[in-house]
Design an enzyme around this catalytic site. Sequence first.
Site, PDB file in Angstrom:
ATOM      1  N   ALA A  69     -41.817  -2.782  14.767  1.00 41.78           N
ATOM      2  CA  ALA A  69     -43.283  -2.785  14.783  1.00 41.78           C
ATOM      3  C   ALA A  69     -43.895  -4.092  14.303  1.00 41.78           C
ATOM      4  O   ALA A  69     -45.071  -4.349  14.546  1.00 41.78           O
ATOM      5  CB  ALA A  69     -43.813  -1.613  13.963  1.00 41.78           C
ATOM      6  N   MET A  72     -43.081  -9.311  18.055  1.00 38.18           N
ATOM      7  CA  MET A  72     -44.075  -9.858  18.993  1.00 38.18           C
ATOM      8  C   MET A  72     -44.556  -8.836  20.023  1.00 38.18           C
ATOM      9  O   MET A  72     -45.729  -8.799  20.371  1.00 38.18           O
ATOM     10  CB  MET A  72     -43.463 -11.042  19.748  1.00 38.18           C
ATOM     11  CG  MET A  72     -43.197 -12.246  18.888  1.00 38.18           C
ATOM     12  SD  MET A  72     -44.718 -13.099  18.485  1.00 38.18           S
ATOM     13  CE  MET A  72     -45.117 -13.797  20.075  1.00 38.18           C
ATOM     14  N   SER A  74     -44.631  -5.539  19.810  1.00 39.80           N
ATOM     15  CA  SER A  74     -45.488  -4.539  19.155  1.00 39.80           C
ATOM     16  C   SER A  74     -46.843  -5.121  18.826  1.00 39.80           C
ATOM     17  O   SER A  74     -47.859  -4.425  18.838  1.00 39.80           O
ATOM     18  CB  SER A  74     -44.826  -4.043  17.873  1.00 39.80           C
ATOM     19  OG  SER A  74     -43.612  -3.421  18.190  1.00 39.80           O
ATOM     20  N   ARG A 149     -28.967 -11.371  20.895  1.00 43.97           N
ATOM     21  CA  ARG A 149     -27.601 -11.864  20.880  1.00 43.97           C
ATOM     22  C   ARG A 149     -27.538 -13.214  20.177  1.00 43.97           C
ATOM     23  O   ARG A 149     -28.301 -14.124  20.478  1.00 43.97           O
ATOM     24  CB  ARG A 149     -27.163 -12.013  22.339  1.00 43.97           C
ATOM     25  CG  ARG A 149     -25.762 -12.446  22.539  1.00 43.97           C
ATOM     26  CD  ARG A 149     -25.417 -12.129  23.988  1.00 43.97           C
ATOM     27  NE  ARG A 149     -24.246 -12.826  24.427  1.00 43.97           N
ATOM     28  CZ  ARG A 149     -23.659 -12.604  25.580  1.00 43.97           C
ATOM     29  NH1 ARG A 149     -24.156 -11.701  26.409  1.00 43.97           N
ATOM     30  NH2 ARG A 149     -22.598 -13.253  25.939  1.00 43.97           N
ATOM     31  N   ARG A 155     -20.863 -10.141  24.692  1.00 45.13           N
ATOM     32  CA  ARG A 155     -21.755  -9.057  25.086  1.00 45.13           C
ATOM     33  C   ARG A 155     -21.315  -7.719  24.477  1.00 45.13           C
ATOM     34  O   ARG A 155     -22.126  -6.893  24.092  1.00 45.13           O
ATOM     35  CB  ARG A 155     -21.801  -8.941  26.606  1.00 45.13           C
ATOM     36  CG  ARG A 155     -22.760  -7.849  27.039  1.00 45.13           C
ATOM     37  CD  ARG A 155     -22.978  -7.857  28.527  1.00 45.13           C
ATOM     38  NE  ARG A 155     -23.784  -6.704  28.911  1.00 45.13           N
ATOM     39  CZ  ARG A 155     -25.093  -6.674  28.852  1.00 45.13           C
ATOM     40  NH1 ARG A 155     -25.753  -7.718  28.433  1.00 45.13           N
ATOM     41  NH2 ARG A 155     -25.753  -5.599  29.220  1.00 45.13           N
ATOM     42  N   ASN A 162     -26.226  -3.276  18.576  1.00 44.70           N
ATOM     43  CA  ASN A 162     -27.462  -2.547  18.854  1.00 44.70           C
ATOM     44  C   ASN A 162     -27.176  -1.079  19.138  1.00 44.70           C
ATOM     45  O   ASN A 162     -27.991  -0.216  18.829  1.00 44.70           O
ATOM     46  CB  ASN A 162     -28.222  -3.197  20.012  1.00 44.70           C
ATOM     47  CG  ASN A 162     -28.983  -4.422  19.538  1.00 44.70           C
ATOM     48  OD1 ASN A 162     -29.380  -4.488  18.383  1.00 44.70           O
ATOM     49  ND2 ASN A 162     -29.173  -5.393  20.407  1.00 44.70           N
ATOM     50  N   GLN A 169     -30.866   5.924  15.253  1.00 43.61           N
ATOM     51  CA  GLN A 169     -32.241   6.342  15.575  1.00 43.61           C
ATOM     52  C   GLN A 169     -32.235   7.643  16.378  1.00 43.61           C
ATOM     53  O   GLN A 169     -33.121   8.487  16.219  1.00 43.61           O
ATOM     54  CB  GLN A 169     -32.971   5.214  16.305  1.00 43.61           C
ATOM     55  CG  GLN A 169     -33.164   4.018  15.372  1.00 43.61           C
ATOM     56  CD  GLN A 169     -34.003   2.898  15.937  1.00 43.61           C
ATOM     57  OE1 GLN A 169     -34.346   2.907  17.118  1.00 43.61           O
ATOM     58  NE2 GLN A 169     -34.327   1.933  15.107  1.00 43.61           N
ATOM     59  N   VAL A 186     -36.816   0.025  24.702  1.00 46.17           N
ATOM     60  CA  VAL A 186     -37.140  -1.324  25.171  1.00 46.17           C
ATOM     61  C   VAL A 186     -36.095  -2.333  24.665  1.00 46.17           C
ATOM     62  O   VAL A 186     -35.731  -3.271  25.364  1.00 46.17           O
ATOM     63  CB  VAL A 186     -38.550  -1.731  24.683  1.00 46.17           C
ATOM     64  CG1 VAL A 186     -38.917  -3.128  25.142  1.00 46.17           C
ATOM     65  CG2 VAL A 186     -39.587  -0.721  25.176  1.00 46.17           C
ATOM     66  N   ASP A 216     -39.974  -5.196  35.159  1.00 47.53           N
ATOM     67  CA  ASP A 216     -39.350  -5.743  36.366  1.00 47.53           C
ATOM     68  C   ASP A 216     -40.169  -5.358  37.601  1.00 47.53           C
ATOM     69  O   ASP A 216     -40.354  -6.158  38.518  1.00 47.53           O
ATOM     70  CB  ASP A 216     -37.912  -5.230  36.484  1.00 47.53           C
ATOM     71  CG  ASP A 216     -37.121  -5.477  35.210  1.00 47.53           C
ATOM     72  OD1 ASP A 216     -36.921  -6.649  34.863  1.00 47.53           O
ATOM     73  OD2 ASP A 216     -36.740  -4.498  34.534  1.00 47.53           O
ATOM     74  N   HIS A 244     -31.549  -2.850  33.593  1.00 52.66           N
ATOM     75  CA  HIS A 244     -32.431  -3.970  33.253  1.00 52.66           C
ATOM     76  C   HIS A 244     -31.528  -5.149  32.889  1.00 52.66           C
ATOM     77  O   HIS A 244     -31.307  -5.476  31.722  1.00 52.66           O
ATOM     78  CB  HIS A 244     -33.342  -3.604  32.081  1.00 52.66           C
ATOM     79  CG  HIS A 244     -34.189  -4.762  31.623  1.00 52.66           C
ATOM     80  ND1 HIS A 244     -35.158  -5.337  32.409  1.00 52.66           N
ATOM     81  CD2 HIS A 244     -34.188  -5.475  30.467  1.00 52.66           C
ATOM     82  CE1 HIS A 244     -35.720  -6.347  31.753  1.00 52.66           C
ATOM     83  NE2 HIS A 244     -35.133  -6.461  30.582  1.00 52.66           N
TER      84      HIS A 244
HETATM   85  C1  LMR Z   1     -37.089  -9.710  29.755  1.00 56.62           C
HETATM   86  O1  LMR Z   1     -36.764  -9.165  30.820  1.00 56.62           O
HETATM   87  O2  LMR Z   1     -38.050 -10.491  29.687  1.00 56.62           O
HETATM   88  C2  LMR Z   1     -36.249  -9.495  28.533  1.00 56.62           C
HETATM   89  O3  LMR Z   1     -35.550  -8.308  28.626  1.00 56.62           O
HETATM   90  C3  LMR Z   1     -35.368 -10.674  28.371  1.00 56.62           C
HETATM   91  C4  LMR Z   1     -34.447 -10.574  27.192  1.00 56.62           C
HETATM   92  O4  LMR Z   1     -33.227 -10.626  27.389  1.00 56.62           O
HETATM   93  O5  LMR Z   1     -34.942 -10.452  26.070  1.00 56.62           O
END
Ligand code: LMR
Length: 404
Positions: A69, A72, A74, A149, A155, A162, A169, A186, A216, A244
């Site tokens: 929260a 940026m 939020s 990251r 990865r 996360n 959560q 998100v 997107d 995503h």
């Molecule tokens: C975005 O699509 O702008 C973000 O998910 C990019 C990111 O990896 O933070």
Amino acid sequence: MMMGKTCSKTTPSNLLVKRGERQKARNTPAGKETNAPLGVFVLEYDASNEDIEKTRNWKPIIKIAVSGAAGMISNHLLFKIASGEVFGPDQPVALRLLGSERSQVALEGVAMELEDCLFPLLREVDLGIDAKKVFEDADWALLIGAKPRGPGMERGDLLEMNGGLFAEQGKALNEVAKKTCKVMVVGNPCNTNALICMANAPNLDRRNFHALTRLDENRAKCQLALKAGVFYETVSNVTIWGNHSTTQVPDFVNAKIGGERCTDVIDDQTWLENDFTPAIQTRGGLLIKKWGRSSAASTAVSIADAMKALVTPTKEGDWFSSAVITDGNPYGIEEGLVFSMPCRSKGDGSYEIVEGLKINDWLRERIKKSEEELSNERNCVSHLMGVEGASCVILEDTLLPGEM
Ligand code: LMR
């Protein structure tokens, strides 16, 4: 209690600290510092001062919990929600802001700004660093906070790090949120984080979990509009399929511009396949390169859009994109994944997957790739979902938009 705006703020209290432990409430109207462990201020309005006429038709208050929260995204989103833009002018809201030890003081700054906006519909703001307290009775949980990251991090490490957060959560939501709570994930990698969260929250309906791909979709709509030389409001029926990530598939095959097939209006298959598609897949990364940080304002706008899409009936014939559970999906996507698909809503917070979109070979091949990627991601975090022994293979081209 009937709600309405007055200036009579009662003694600040700390709803997120157990009763009895309430001490040194953080609210300092004159800006005085305190050492309270959790910054909390609560706006409680005196019902006797309500303007009954104004608030008579207001709906019962809803609680919206937001993680990350003090970040940026939020910082744009909270003000949109508090202003009534998302839920409408008759929906009072309580914001419950989840931060961390590190962001605690910043969170108090955010709360001060919310106070200073005098939003009539904002009835309560609570701050906390314990998900089990912040998520209590939540109607919505917007899970924005996640670690980016770091240098040298694989990865798999990101998924693990996360993933652990989203498992925690999920457990907290399972214990204390409303059973009907809608969860919008998100924090990246959002599809798999949503899956982990869902697996740890069996008391909640799996269909109430979403991972954000509306950003997107919005990006795709804008680029199609620019190419066609039309205003972006005329672009409709845009689906983002899959993850995503850079394997996402922005679907120009079923998209429409001014009610016509997009491919008839933009008669340039080479551009659609070789320019438009990678541009959308990698736009987040390009933005990071130019701006030096991840998208924030446009992400916040798209979260608001994604929420509005669920609480407003979808326009006849149109749909929106959201990454949702694939169980029983009509496109043959492997079950048990959180996968972006075309959805529509009656406006009651639920959705249905739109059937019958044309999946040509070009789309099928790419959708498959995104499906494989998500399937691999799931294998890598299966231990966080209560399943042991799955083999984790991270494909080389498995990237977040921001990792380009
Ligand atoms: C975005 O699509 O702008 C973000 O998910 C990019 C990111 O990896 O933070």
